[in-house]
Design an enzyme around this catalytic site. Sequence first.
Site, PDB file in Angstrom:
ATOM      1  N   ASP A  87       0.825  -1.212   0.000  1.00 53.94           N
ATOM      2  CA  ASP A  87       0.000   0.000   0.000  1.00 53.94           C
ATOM      3  C   ASP A  87       0.863   1.269   0.000  1.00 53.94           C
ATOM      4  O   ASP A  87       1.967   1.269   0.535  1.00 53.94           O
ATOM      5  CB  ASP A  87      -0.936  -0.016   1.223  1.00 53.94           C
ATOM      6  CG  ASP A  87      -2.079   0.967   1.078  1.00 53.94           C
ATOM      7  OD1 ASP A  87      -2.393   1.360  -0.066  1.00 53.94           O
ATOM      8  OD2 ASP A  87      -2.663   1.365   2.108  1.00 53.94           O
ATOM      9  N   ASN A 146     -11.092  -2.526  -5.142  1.00 53.82           N
ATOM     10  CA  ASN A 146     -10.376  -1.631  -6.067  1.00 53.82           C
ATOM     11  C   ASN A 146     -11.104  -1.479  -7.409  1.00 53.82           C
ATOM     12  O   ASN A 146     -10.824  -0.557  -8.174  1.00 53.82           O
ATOM     13  CB  ASN A 146      -8.936  -2.105  -6.303  1.00 53.82           C
ATOM     14  CG  ASN A 146      -8.010  -1.920  -5.120  1.00 53.82           C
ATOM     15  OD1 ASN A 146      -7.067  -2.692  -4.926  1.00 53.82           O
ATOM     16  ND2 ASN A 146      -8.246  -0.902  -4.303  1.00 53.82           N
TER      17      ASN A 146
END
Length: 250
Positions: A21, A69
């Site tokens: 991330d 996502n």
Amino acid sequence: MATIDQIDKSRVPQHVAIIMDGNGRWAKAQGYDRSVGHKAGVDSLHTTLEAASQIGIKHLTVYTFSTENWNRPKQEIDTLMNLISFAIQHETEGMIKNGVRLRVIGDFDRLPEEARNRLTQCMNDTAKGEKISLNLALSYSSRWEITRMVQEAAQAAAAGTLKPEDIDENYVSSHLTTRDIPDPELLIRTGGEERISNYLLWQIAYSELYFCDTYWPDFSAENLYEAIVDYQQRERRFGKTSAQIQEENK
Ligand code: IPE
Ligand code: IPE
Ligand code: MG
């Protein structure tokens, strides 16, 4: 920062999972478009895979694109899918040479055709790799895979091929996308957030969690060593007492 010499080679985790991330924030901090961060993230994965292989990790499972996502802007999704296709094509030869086996966990059918074809080709080409398995979690979420497993079990029960009493922990483990992969001993999340974001919920039941602030594009071999050294300092008790664990390790 830790060095490779600080790692106890006899206690390296077999399976490390990573939530990669911070690509977007890394790019933004330098005035770049988010896509630049994703491209740099591919290089970090290359470096981390090499370092993981060198210290003897057998499975590296990386969160590459989550079910959630799919809710990002279409342009970013397209960029990511193209990047995955390009990187896979670019890396396959090196993977074969270095004994890397590619696996994909996730809802494969949702991926664009180009990405599916490239990934399938790479999985076939690297199927004999025995040094390390790179498991890409793509269009993956835990709730998706657990829901799918429950649906399949219900269908089998309705068809009379599965008895409810045959559903045990082993049944569940062996019907998830990670069926051939041992549970991760260590889960790393980069980028400063301390959450799981729907990743490997069943599989990380007893994993050690390691959070670091480094944005994924800046993650280096030394960051990985640091996480492993930290992991090796922990006592994994699995519900027992410290005294019991020390007795077992004598
Ligand atoms: C991780 O980086 C990569 C993917 C989720 C595809 P992000 O894109 O989430 O980057 P941040 O968290 O916005 O910085
Ligand atoms: C998790 O990161 C998914 C990947 C790293 C591929 P996100 O950036 O999507 O997670 P949230 O939305 O911040 O929880
Ligand atoms: Mg993020």
